[in-house]
Design a protein around this motif. Structure first.
Motif, PDB file in Angstrom:
ATOM      1  N   ILE A  72      97.580  65.071  81.328  1.00 11.81           N
ATOM      2  CA  ILE A  72      96.483  65.918  80.857  1.00 11.81           C
ATOM      3  C   ILE A  72      95.912  66.690  82.047  1.00 11.81           C
ATOM      4  O   ILE A  72      95.564  66.101  83.069  1.00 11.81           O
ATOM      5  N   ARG A  86      93.411  69.701  76.494  1.00  6.72           N
ATOM      6  CA  ARG A  86      93.371  69.334  75.082  1.00  6.72           C
ATOM      7  C   ARG A  86      92.198  70.013  74.371  1.00  6.72           C
ATOM      8  O   ARG A  86      92.002  69.844  73.172  1.00  6.72           O
ATOM      9  N   LYS A 120      90.602  61.498  78.354  1.00  4.90           N
ATOM     10  CA  LYS A 120      91.794  61.135  77.593  1.00  4.90           C
ATOM     11  C   LYS A 120      91.663  61.477  76.116  1.00  4.90           C
ATOM     12  O   LYS A 120      92.625  61.332  75.355  1.00  4.90           O
ATOM     13  N   GLU A 122      91.529  63.197  72.522  1.00  2.00           N
ATOM     14  CA  GLU A 122      92.125  64.322  71.818  1.00  2.00           C
ATOM     15  C   GLU A 122      91.074  65.052  70.999  1.00  2.00           C
ATOM     16  O   GLU A 122      91.170  66.250  70.761  1.00  2.00           O
ATOM     17  N   ARG A 123      90.058  64.295  70.565  1.00  3.67           N
ATOM     18  CA  ARG A 123      88.925  64.873  69.852  1.00  3.67           C
ATOM     19  C   ARG A 123      87.650  64.206  70.344  1.00  3.67           C
ATOM     20  O   ARG A 123      87.620  62.994  70.585  1.00  3.67           O
ATOM     21  N   GLU A 126      86.004  60.822  69.085  1.00  7.27           N
ATOM     22  CA  GLU A 126      86.671  59.567  69.415  1.00  7.27           C
ATOM     23  C   GLU A 126      85.915  58.770  70.470  1.00  7.27           C
ATOM     24  O   GLU A 126      86.181  57.578  70.661  1.00  7.27           O
ATOM     25  N   ASP A 150      84.923  69.490  71.315  1.00  5.90           N
ATOM     26  CA  ASP A 150      86.336  69.852  71.347  1.00  5.90           C
ATOM     27  C   ASP A 150      86.579  71.158  70.614  1.00  5.90           C
ATOM     28  O   ASP A 150      85.702  71.659  69.891  1.00  5.90           O
TER      29      ASP A 150
END
Length: 305
Positions: A72, A86, A120, A122-123, A126, A150
């Motif tokens: 990432i 991301r 880390k 992705e959304r 989370e 995000d």
């Protein structure tokens, strides 16, 4: 059981807050033209304040960099905020009024740990999974909150509550964070405040310098045309005398634009995918350099012409 502090004490804290040495503003906007994130990072230099609970600007690394972790790519300005390829943005700000945190059974983590886990994601929502078993703490008092957002529309503010973390997800087309705890606007404290001080508006008292409401109003008025230029207008409108770094992120393009020391006449551009930093606006010469883990200091960037 929550221990509510007296509204009299609250007002004293709020009056003291007028002399804060850290007064950042951040937001995530999801308008017609797509998501836009922004933040003013405010910190005094040693010649601007005699004391600062969070240190002084001229005694910090003040370095922009791009590094990779687990595949990432991450853009970072010191440890104040991050943005990943991301499309996830995370930042931290001081928050008032402070209250003494109750002990609990969850594992204590500081915001460095939270950011380490946050890159880390992705959304953004989370982050709730991590905080289900962890308690965010910076000091013994509740004194910080974080914004995670995000490119897919997820945004949440994480606040250090008295008994546990408080998560405030985005409810409308945008979310704004200044230097007061948003969760105190509802619940027992708000009710007690309203009963004892019916002539006072709690939001007005907490947002003593109007930055939060000013940002809200400007964003609300421009939702149909909110782009990175509009975002800079908001940041300029809420700039403080100690504003040092103003960043606007266009997450779908994986690009960041920033101004330094409250000077919005010169704007730098970072392309996270290309791993470059370049002049964007207000420079006599066009310049592009590679940006890596070694980074570039603010003092060096100020020498660009």
């Amino acid at each position: 059981m929550k221990r509510l502090f007296s509204p009299v004490l609250a007002l004293a804290i709020l009056l003291a807050a007028a002399h804060l040495t850290l007064a950042c503003t951040s937001f995530a906007v999801y308008g017609v033209r797509g998501p836009i994130f922004g933040m003013n990072w405010d910190l005094p230099s040693s010649d601007e304040a005699e004391q600062s609970a969070y240190g002084f600007f001229d005694r910090r690394p003040n370095r922009v960099a791009i590094y990779s972790t687990n595949g990432i790519k991450v853009f970072q300005y010191d440890h104040n905020f991050f943005f990943t390829d991301r499309g996830v943005f995370g930042c931290i700000q001081a928050a008032y009024p402070p209250q003494r945190m109750e002990s609990g059974t969850k594992r204590i983590v500081n915001w460095y740990d939270l950011f380490h886990w946050g890159v880390k994601l992705e959304r953004a929502p989370e982050i709730a999974e991590f905080l289900a078993d962890h308690r965010l703490r910076h000091s013994l008092d509740t004194d910080v909150h974080c914004l995670f957002a995000d490119s897919q529309g997820g945004a949440v503010i994480v606040e250090t509550g008295v008994d546990d973390n408080v998560l405030l997800p985005r409810e409308g087309s945008y979310i704004v964070m200044a230097n007061f705890f948003l969760h105190v606007l509802e619940g027992e404290l708000a009710e007690e405040f309203a009963q004892k001080y019916p002539e006072w508006d709690l939001l007005e008292a907490l947002d003593f310098d109007g930055r939060y409401r000013r940002a809200q109003a400007m964003i609300e008025a421009a939702l149909d045309d909110f782009d990175h230029t509009r975002a800079f207008e908001v940041l300029e409108a809420v700039t403080q005398r100690i504003t040092k770094f103003s960043v606007v992120i266009v997450p779908e393009e994986r690009k960041l634009f920033f101004a330094l020391l409250g000077d919005f006449s010169r704007i730098w551009e970072v392309d996270l995918e290309a791993e470059t930093i370049a002049t964007y606006k207000g420079f006599a010469e066009q310049r592009v350099e590679r940006l890596d883990i070694q980074g570039i200091t603010v003092s060096r960037l100020l020498g660009w012409r």
